[in-house]
Design an enzyme around this catalytic site. Sequence first.
Site, PDB file in Angstrom:
ATOM      1  N   HIS A 180     -36.929 -11.687 -12.301  1.00 61.13           N
ATOM      2  CA  HIS A 180     -35.499 -11.676 -12.634  1.00 61.13           C
ATOM      3  C   HIS A 180     -35.026 -10.364 -13.225  1.00 61.13           C
ATOM      4  CE1 HIS A 180     -34.774 -16.073 -12.134  1.00 61.13           C
ATOM      5  NE2 HIS A 180     -36.076 -16.123 -12.400  1.00 61.13           N
ATOM      6  N   LYS A 210     -20.701 -12.840 -20.827  1.00 61.19           N
ATOM      7  CA  LYS A 210     -22.138 -12.774 -20.491  1.00 61.19           C
ATOM      8  C   LYS A 210     -22.832 -12.259 -21.744  1.00 61.19           C
ATOM      9  CE  LYS A 210     -21.013  -9.732 -17.209  1.00 61.19           C
ATOM     10  NZ  LYS A 210     -21.744  -9.914 -15.973  1.00 61.19           N
ATOM     11  N   ARG A 211     -24.169 -12.291 -21.778  1.00 64.68           N
ATOM     12  CA  ARG A 211     -24.868 -11.711 -22.920  1.00 64.68           C
ATOM     13  C   ARG A 211     -24.410 -10.272 -23.141  1.00 64.68           C
ATOM     14  NH1 ARG A 211     -29.059 -14.859 -25.436  1.00 64.68           N
ATOM     15  NH2 ARG A 211     -29.511 -12.955 -26.573  1.00 64.68           N
ATOM     16  N   LYS A 233     -25.045  -3.994 -19.301  1.00 64.08           N
ATOM     17  CA  LYS A 233     -23.901  -4.751 -18.754  1.00 64.08           C
ATOM     18  C   LYS A 233     -22.572  -4.055 -19.067  1.00 64.08           C
ATOM     19  CE  LYS A 233     -26.397  -9.184 -19.210  1.00 64.08           C
ATOM     20  NZ  LYS A 233     -26.471  -9.774 -17.859  1.00 64.08           N
ATOM     21  N   THR A 237     -24.871 -14.366 -12.130  1.00 56.61           N
ATOM     22  CA  THR A 237     -24.464 -15.672 -11.610  1.00 56.61           C
ATOM     23  C   THR A 237     -23.060 -15.992 -12.105  1.00 56.61           C
ATOM     24  OG1 THR A 237     -25.786 -16.579 -13.420  1.00 56.61           O
ATOM     25  CG2 THR A 237     -26.700 -16.737 -11.215  1.00 56.61           C
ATOM     26  N   LYS A 257     -19.521 -17.709 -10.374  1.00 57.85           N
ATOM     27  CA  LYS A 257     -18.670 -18.762 -10.956  1.00 57.85           C
ATOM     28  C   LYS A 257     -17.218 -18.310 -11.000  1.00 57.85           C
ATOM     29  CE  LYS A 257     -22.723 -19.980 -13.622  1.00 57.85           C
ATOM     30  NZ  LYS A 257     -23.429 -19.726 -14.912  1.00 57.85           N
TER      31      LYS A 257
END
Length: 819
Positions: A363, A554-555, A560, A662, A666
Amino acid sequence: QIQVEEDRIGLSPEILRRAFLDNLFYIQGKPLALATKNDFYIALAYTVRDRMLHCWNSTASTYTARGSRTVCYLSAEFLMGPHLGNNLINLGIYDQMKQAIEGLDLDFEELIAQEEEPGLGNGGLGRLAACYLDSLATLEIPSMGYGIRYEFGIFDQEIRDGWQVEITDKWLRYGNPWELPRPEWAVEIKFGGYTEPFTDDQGRYRVRWIPAWSVKGVPYDTPILGYQVNTANTLRLWKAEAPESFDFEAFNQGNYYRAVQEKVASENLTKVLYPNDEKFEGKQLRLQQQFFFVSCSLQDMFHILERQQLPLEAFPQKFTVQLNDTHPAIAVAELMRLLVDKYLVEWDKAWDITQQTLAYTNHTLLPEALEKWALDLFAGLLPRHLEIIYEINARFLDRVRLKFVGDAERTARMSLIDEQGARYIRMAHLACVGSHAINGVAALHSELLKQTVLKDFYEFFPEKFSNKTNGVTPRRWIALSNPSMTKLITSKIGSGWIKHLDQLRQLESFVGDIEFQRQWRESKRSNKQSLAALVKNRLDITIDPDSLFDVQSKRIHEYKRQHLNALHIVTLYDSIKQNPTLEITPRTFIFGGKAAPGYYMAKLMIKLITAIAEVVNGDPDVRDRIKVVFIPDYNVTNSQPVYPAADLSEQISTAGLEASGTGNMKFAMNGALTIGTLDGANVEIREEVGAENFFLFGLITEEVAALKEQGYNPWDYYHSNDALKAAIDLIASGHFSHGDRDLFKPLVDKLLHHDPFLLLADYASYIECQTKVDQAYRDTQHWTRMSILNAARMGKFSSDRSIRDYCKEIWKVQPIEVL
Ligand code: 26Y
């Protein structure tokens, strides 16, 4: 008697209501008048669970009768989210139950909101496991999730003075109606001690492990019901308890206090989920957790084999075991130990069984997330497993030397043991060698795996490698979270899409239909209205549902790049301050996400966002053009109203670093447009929805690598872009920190002097792209078209498709219908 049965299975509102009152009285022991909200929730949960138990039993007996092959999904994390609403959807009785409850003058949504979600995961990896369980059940695949029943899941986040504060997650406080303890199937797990060779009475060379201590693993089972099928699979989570007897009896003769201490120590093992994602820490307790749940699960499989009177050779036919990242990779050594030491299978045969059984999903490419255990720590806890790993390694490296004669560097690179300096066990290497299949989680990621971290392994066994692009379940992420859009879609194309998401393509024929467009906008608008109400309620911030909702949830992680988003906000803010009459599309910037408690820079990013929010939201010059909101405690529950309310989805990681994502799926499924880099599954989302319906920006993976290769200097970008310089200077000046120039200095300095995630290199492209978003949103009709097309073309990203791919290409399993 018939009536008793009916009360537990009947589906009409009248029977549901009677059953609810019955459970309230006989389980919670309360009449209607004395019951608390939690009593109501528990009674409601049992009323739903009663309706699942027949399915659960018939599923088990069907599998036994059919001698089915079972998928065992091993994961240290299962981020299930609340069960109640989801089970109502899957049972197909959401509306009936609502009617039943409202008939008692109770607030149905409020009771659903009462559930404390099992937050037994950090983020993407744990939530993926949960989506996969939903799809496995829906596709009627015999399967079992195996993991850890953490007493404390991911911490609850509070924001105080703009900083993250962590609060213990006491999710079991008021009981968990969804699980059933199965103490009769407990197993023993051993640790420590030493090994000694001996010759058994048949003259065979063997090794005995004399462990120093042990714990008991008790399974807790939760039924996982598929969508409108009779299949209810099992999530089996292990809790550690004190052993029934080890040597403690003798040891503790008369020492009561010591005996109790041992019990406390044992139970520590499954107390708490490690809140780090994508940052490995070589903590002993973490290795204990990993070995604990893996050994429990493998022993459980052997018990099932025995109960069904199957021979050991049948193991790989009976079970296919998927390793969710390397967290359960110790399974390679433990399965070998059980076969060789306990069941006396000879090495080569045991190795065949092991390889045929196991498969590994990677992952992440982030080097800091790769698990490697210090050898002495490992040896102290699992001495026998270390010997087994040495033996696996010796045999494996012999084969490497044979294939690549004279290439000693390659042999050293591929070794299961890292021997440059202090020695470590490389868990990804162990997983690769012990598995018959290795996969990444998006097309780009799977390619990069073969070119970078697993290159040597790809060259050695290319046939093991494949891609399995992630997916998410449309049951939770559309049908449950977005009832207004669900209703609208179903009114046009029926409800088949919930199980066959490709059918959403039928919406394309309505894309030009003005009335449908209007309904689509109305649905989005009502979802934005609901989120606005939540924000008002929780944070006392007023946001305008007619503004563009721009969401990044998100985290919190540097890769990110939430701080790139923040730079955009500061740039907009600055240009409004410079030009107070500037016309821009009104936007609400919404953030959500937790930072690992020990990740200082991520916590500072949260402080930066909340600090910007404070200034921007309080500035009368800006009013009605930009608002910034940080939603505290982002978890499954709190995310469910967020996806349906988003207009724009921020997927802005540095290219090559987000394995898949992911959340991106969504958002798009719920009609948000994406602004994103060519990273992870963004690439495939853009392919599906069409480049013209996606806001692309930024360097691509190869450009990122080339720029780093040639020597990246963020300073040059800072000096050659006025807007960028102005934004960074404004942060550095203390404008967002009450004049404190030190607060954000670590963040600013890192950007100016290292910038490992290339924010400055991508800034100009990002801002330009955001300008296009701004303009596009003004063309309401066109935006609506793009929004509809995004939702209509997301069929590929149903986790049903992912699971079908795994079933066909890795697991070789077929559905078994439960009647
Ligand atoms: C080693 C330990 C500290 C650790 C704990 C958690 C390492 C990694 C993780 C979690 C990783 C994770 O959530 N990865 C995400 O997996 C998603 C599902 O495949 C991907 O969509 C996402 O891109 C990836 O970051």
